[in-house]
Motif scaffolding. Structure first.
Motif: not given
Length: 190
Positions: A106-110
């Motif tokens: 999963v790619t997170a923004d922080r």
């Protein structure tokens, strides 16, 4: 390869440190820096396949620092992107002596905190990064993508703690050993 041909494989990483590490094991593919949160992903050269590599955070508490997770699916920011050859790539990494696993990324923004880690782990995600979904979204339709992350932090060994530098140096050594398997993966696509 002449100047007019696109490379078969482009390997991209967020950080110059990651790109330099993986480049040590590459013989044919270029390693390209796409920047934090893949802000330069739109500048990737045309190619036959892309591998997104670097360091990541474990969501699964069975993963240890230095383990390599190959994405079976890239989640975050829209429709999940399937990576159908993930198990084959993980097996190639294991054959090269690395502790390799396959599973959703999963790619997170922080930087992810513990409550988010638990929620994503509950849905089966194994590792988190900040670039793979952005790179996958920037690719033309039909370009195969692989994503692999070397675990630096996770449950039991948070990112912002003493020991991160030691785990990071160990992860860099592991990342430097992933290039041959990535090139074999790309060659098998041709």
């Amino acid at each position: 390869m002449t100047g007019d041909e696109a490379p078969g494989l482009v390997v991209c990483a967020a950080l110059r440190l990651e790109a330099r590490a993986v480049a040590r094991g590459l013989t044919r593919a270029p390693a390209v820096v796409v920047g934090y949160r893949a802000r330069h992903a739109a500048r990737l050269p045309g190619c036959a396949a892309v591998a997104v590599v670097g360091f990541g955070g474990a969501l699964d508490d069975r993963l240890a620092a230095g383990d390599v997770v190959v994405a079976e699916e890239i989640r975050g920011g829209g429709q999940p992107v399937p990576c159908p050859a993930a198990r084959t790539l993980a097996a190639a990494l294991a054959a090269d002596g690395l502790r390799a696993h396959a599973g959703p990324l999963v790619t997170a923004d922080r930087v992810v905190r513990e409550p988010e880690r638990r929620a994503w782990a509950a849905d089966g995600s194994r590792v988190v990064d900040m670039e793979s979904a952005h790179v996958a979204a920037a690719l033309p339709a039909g370009v195969p993508v692989a994503a692999l992350r070397v675990v630096v932090d996770g449950p039991g060994h948070p990112l912002l703690r003493p020991g991160t530098v030691t785990r990071g140096l160990a992860a860099r050594r592991v990342l430097a050993r992933t290039g041959p398997a990535l090139e074999r993966w790309a060659a098998a696509l041709a």
